[in-house]
Design an enzyme around this catalytic site. Structure first.
Site, PDB file in Angstrom:
ATOM      1  N   GLN A 125     -21.279 122.632  21.788  1.00 54.08           N
ATOM      2  CA  GLN A 125     -20.505 121.784  22.700  1.00 54.08           C
ATOM      3  C   GLN A 125     -21.434 121.063  23.681  1.00 54.08           C
ATOM      4  OE1 GLN A 125     -18.263 123.984  25.620  1.00 54.08           O
ATOM      5  NE2 GLN A 125     -16.736 122.377  25.873  1.00 54.08           N
ATOM      6  N   SER A 128     -21.650 119.513  29.368  1.00 56.42           N
ATOM      7  CA  SER A 128     -22.304 119.583  30.686  1.00 56.42           C
ATOM      8  C   SER A 128     -23.666 118.901  30.694  1.00 56.42           C
ATOM      9  CB  SER A 128     -22.501 121.038  31.081  1.00 56.42           C
ATOM     10  OG  SER A 128     -21.291 121.726  31.023  1.00 56.42           O
ATOM     11  N   GLU A 243      -9.850 125.956  25.111  1.00 54.58           N
ATOM     12  CA  GLU A 243     -11.000 126.815  25.407  1.00 54.58           C
ATOM     13  C   GLU A 243     -10.596 127.894  26.404  1.00 54.58           C
ATOM     14  OE1 GLU A 243     -14.333 124.644  27.022  1.00 54.58           O
ATOM     15  OE2 GLU A 243     -15.505 126.457  27.401  1.00 54.58           O
ATOM     16  N   GLU A 385     -13.532 128.540  40.666  1.00 53.42           N
ATOM     17  CA  GLU A 385     -13.108 127.745  41.836  1.00 53.42           C
ATOM     18  C   GLU A 385     -12.338 126.502  41.362  1.00 53.42           C
ATOM     19  OE1 GLU A 385     -16.286 128.844  41.441  1.00 53.42           O
ATOM     20  OE2 GLU A 385     -16.171 130.467  42.898  1.00 53.42           O
TER      21      GLU A 385
HETATM   22  C1  FAD Z   1     -23.475 130.940  29.887  1.00 52.28           C
HETATM   23  C2  FAD Z   1     -22.948 129.549  29.971  1.00 52.28           C
HETATM   24  C3  FAD Z   1     -22.640 128.869  28.814  1.00 52.28           C
HETATM   25  C4  FAD Z   1     -22.217 127.551  28.862  1.00 52.28           C
HETATM   26  N1  FAD Z   1     -21.991 126.886  27.685  1.00 52.28           N
HETATM   27  C5  FAD Z   1     -21.729 125.566  27.708  1.00 52.28           C
HETATM   28  C6  FAD Z   1     -21.653 124.814  26.497  1.00 52.28           C
HETATM   29  O1  FAD Z   1     -21.790 125.357  25.387  1.00 52.28           O
HETATM   30  N2  FAD Z   1     -21.464 123.491  26.580  1.00 52.28           N
HETATM   31  C7  FAD Z   1     -21.295 122.848  27.770  1.00 52.28           C
HETATM   32  O2  FAD Z   1     -21.098 121.657  27.754  1.00 52.28           O
HETATM   33  N3  FAD Z   1     -21.351 123.523  28.932  1.00 52.28           N
HETATM   34  C8  FAD Z   1     -21.576 124.864  28.935  1.00 52.28           C
HETATM   35  N4  FAD Z   1     -21.674 125.567  30.121  1.00 52.28           N
HETATM   36  C9  FAD Z   1     -21.601 124.828  31.377  1.00 52.28           C
HETATM   37  C10 FAD Z   1     -20.404 125.133  32.236  1.00 52.28           C
HETATM   38  O3  FAD Z   1     -19.256 124.503  31.746  1.00 52.28           O
HETATM   39  C11 FAD Z   1     -20.772 124.681  33.662  1.00 52.28           C
HETATM   40  O4  FAD Z   1     -21.788 125.558  34.111  1.00 52.28           O
HETATM   41  C12 FAD Z   1     -19.593 124.739  34.597  1.00 52.28           C
HETATM   42  O5  FAD Z   1     -18.669 123.731  34.294  1.00 52.28           O
HETATM   43  C13 FAD Z   1     -20.063 124.583  36.082  1.00 52.28           C
HETATM   44  O6  FAD Z   1     -20.851 123.464  36.246  1.00 52.28           O
HETATM   45  P1  FAD Z   1     -22.292 123.561  36.956  1.00 52.28           P
HETATM   46  O7  FAD Z   1     -23.046 124.680  36.342  1.00 52.28           O
HETATM   47  O8  FAD Z   1     -22.897 122.203  36.897  1.00 52.28           O
HETATM   48  O9  FAD Z   1     -21.996 123.961  38.457  1.00 52.28           O
HETATM   49  P2  FAD Z   1     -21.533 122.982  39.634  1.00 52.28           P
HETATM   50  O10 FAD Z   1     -20.465 122.081  39.146  1.00 52.28           O
HETATM   51  O11 FAD Z   1     -22.753 122.360  40.229  1.00 52.28           O
HETATM   52  O12 FAD Z   1     -20.883 124.006  40.656  1.00 52.28           O
HETATM   53  C14 FAD Z   1     -21.684 124.828  41.516  1.00 52.28           C
HETATM   54  C15 FAD Z   1     -20.725 125.697  42.357  1.00 52.28           C
HETATM   55  O13 FAD Z   1     -19.886 124.842  43.170  1.00 52.28           O
HETATM   56  C16 FAD Z   1     -18.505 125.101  42.913  1.00 52.28           C
HETATM   57  N5  FAD Z   1     -17.744 123.826  42.941  1.00 52.28           N
HETATM   58  C17 FAD Z   1     -18.095 122.652  42.356  1.00 52.28           C
HETATM   59  N6  FAD Z   1     -17.147 121.726  42.576  1.00 52.28           N
HETATM   60  C18 FAD Z   1     -16.173 122.313  43.310  1.00 52.28           C
HETATM   61  C19 FAD Z   1     -14.915 121.877  43.847  1.00 52.28           C
HETATM   62  N7  FAD Z   1     -14.471 120.629  43.640  1.00 52.28           N
HETATM   63  N8  FAD Z   1     -14.148 122.774  44.539  1.00 52.28           N
HETATM   64  C20 FAD Z   1     -14.586 124.051  44.735  1.00 52.28           C
HETATM   65  N9  FAD Z   1     -15.777 124.522  44.257  1.00 52.28           N
HETATM   66  C21 FAD Z   1     -16.552 123.669  43.550  1.00 52.28           C
HETATM   67  C22 FAD Z   1     -18.461 125.699  41.508  1.00 52.28           C
HETATM   68  O14 FAD Z   1     -17.338 126.510  41.333  1.00 52.28           O
HETATM   69  C23 FAD Z   1     -19.763 126.521  41.483  1.00 52.28           C
HETATM   70  O15 FAD Z   1     -19.546 127.766  42.099  1.00 52.28           O
HETATM   71  C24 FAD Z   1     -22.067 126.901  30.116  1.00 52.28           C
HETATM   72  C25 FAD Z   1     -22.337 127.604  31.295  1.00 52.28           C
HETATM   73  C26 FAD Z   1     -22.776 128.895  31.234  1.00 52.28           C
HETATM   74  C27 FAD Z   1     -23.089 129.607  32.524  1.00 52.28           C
END
Ligand code: FAD
Length: 398
Positions: A125, A128, A243, A385
């Site tokens: 997928q 991100s 999902e 969140e």
């Molecule tokens: C083990 C693992 C596997 C994954 N696998 C995939 C994959 O196969 N393909 C893929 O595309 N993605 C994948 N992901 C990505 C995952 O979908 C993202 O990590 C997730 O959507 C959070 O985005 P970010 O890491 O950029 O954090 P950010 O968006 O930067 O968020 C950082 C923190 O801020 C908080 N936050 C952000 N915006 C808000 C808001 N509006 N209100 C309140 N709180 C907020 C979040 O909750 C988090 O605690 C994976 C992630 C992990 C950890």
């Protein structure tokens, strides 16, 4: 709603229990996610289910689904969880598969659905990006039309198990001038295309479950666009609801609580079994109560599905509670095994090639790695969140 299984459902449970007992690969018995797993381990059960016609139970029958009711599917996942079976990965079965049979062309269905059903083709997928996780619509990877191809450039991240993937589904910006959500397309990419580069990321548990995926001048035929150009956000959201509904993991957590009780019966505190310690027993009981409440909520959602309602914002509730329970379970397991988990804190278990005698009981060896690994659950699939924001808006109407 009636929470008792009917005689027919009980007969179905006996049938699937017998099938699993006879056919689940013995070498993968009680096998959780581990750092040393090979591609063949991941797909072994999937391939057996593909031959049986049970690998994609939730799909419409015309595309190879089983026609099981939501309750039968629930029984199916419960029975697999009883033996901690390594289930078919979700990327093909519950993510891109439903997108393809719902929005894809006839050619895409004919080309891609059989490989997903059989477990021969592995998907990843590509949603991100380093600057686009929760705020996914701000993604920057571009796909620019050049004759009968798109040329894709950008970087994706956290791409789970992309090191094994044959194909990926990617969200790309096809109209940089449109409003964020309106300029995105859903494109299927053969991972062997020149310009696709997968770089591993080492996680806290010592494993390489996720990757950075770099796309440099990747030329993809236009027929790999799913649905309509610039409408990819619609398909992306459809996929995310699917999902999330599978993420609650109720059946697996029930098995985890049973195991925790077994461990706490063997481990001791002040000369008596840990499970007799009031504070510890109280934490386990609270976990069981919360799990029972989640199970009822999931069954209510299933009853809604049975009555024709698709997975909606309730899946956010299941995601939050399910993942919180999974994390608490691994915390309590770590607490129960105590210092026996210390030798494996770096994520390296002692059962893969080392000639040292393992320290502590078998169940201690993966407790730390599992604890660290499960920190991911409140982040992936849309962080908890963000799920709370969805509940606030879509369910509470605030
Ligand atoms: C083990 C693992 C596997 C994954 N696998 C995939 C994959 O196969 N393909 C893929 O595309 N993605 C994948 N992901 C990505 C995952 O979908 C993202 O990590 C997730 O959507 C959070 O985005 P970010 O890491 O950029 O954090 P950010 O968006 O930067 O968020 C950082 C923190 O801020 C908080 N936050 C952000 N915006 C808000 C808001 N509006 N209100 C309140 N709180 C907020 C979040 O909750 C988090 O605690 C994976 C992630 C992990 C950890």
């Amino acid at each position: 709603m009636n929470l008792e299984f009917t005689p027919e459902e009980q007969a179905f449970r006996d049938e699937v229990r017998a099938f699993i007992a006879e056919n689940y690969p013995k070498h993968l018995a009680d096998f959780g996610m581990r750092e040393d797993m090979a591609r063949e381990d991941f797909v072994a059960w999937h391939k057996i289910l593909g031959q049986k016609g049970w690998s994609v139970p939730a799909w419409p029958v015309e595309y190879g689904g089983t026609g099981w009711t939501p309750t039968q599917r629930y029984i199916w996942s419960e029975e697999n969880a009883r033996v901690n079976a390594l289930m078919p990965l979700p990327f093909g079965v519950s993510m891109v598969g439903p997108v393809i049979y719902t929005f894809g062309s006839e050619e895409q269905k004919a080309k891609h659905l059989p490989g997903i059903r059989s477990g021969e083709v592995w998907w990843c997928q590509g949603y991100s990006e380093p600057g686009a996780g929760s705020d996914l619509a701000s993604l920057k990877t571009t796909a620019v039309r050049d004759g009968d191809h798109y040329v894709i450039n950008g970087q994706k991240t956290w791409t789970t198990l992309a090191q094994h993937a044959d194909w990926g589904f990617f969200l790309c910006r096809t109209d940089p001038t449109a409003k964020q959500q309106e300029g995105i397309s859903f494109i299927l990419v053969d991972m062997k295309t020149p310009g696709v580069e997968v770089k591993p990321i080492k996680l806290l548990d010592g494993g390489y479950e996720v990757n950075e995926t770099w796309l440099t001048d990747v030329r993809v035929p236009v027929e790999n666009l799913v649905g309509v150009e610039n409408k990819g956000w619609t398909y992306a959201k459809f996929l995310l609801a699917h999902e999330r509904s599978g993420i609650a993991g109720v059946a697996r957590s029930k098995r985890g609580v049973e195991k925790l009780r077994e461990i706490a019966t063997h481990e001791t505190l002040d000369g008596q079994p840990l499970i007799k310690d009031f504070d510890f027993a109280k934490k386990v009981s609270q976990l069981e109560i919360d799990l029972a409440a989640l199970e009822i909520t999931e069954l209510r959602t299933l009853a809604g599905e049975q009555a024709g309602k698709g997975p909606g914002p309730e899946s956010s509730i299941l995601k939050i509670k399910g993942t919180e329970i999974q994390q608490r379970l691994t915390e309590l397991t770590l607490e129960a095994v105590g210092t026996y988990s210390a030798p494996y804190m770096g994520g390296v278990s002692n059962d893969n090639g080392s000639n040292e005698h393992p320290v502590g009981p078998d169940y201690a060896q993966h407790a730390a790695a599992t604890y660290f690994n499960m920190r991911k659950t409140s982040i992936y699939g849309g962080s908890n969140e963000i799920q709370r924001n969805i509940i606030t808006k879509m369910i509470l109407g605030l």
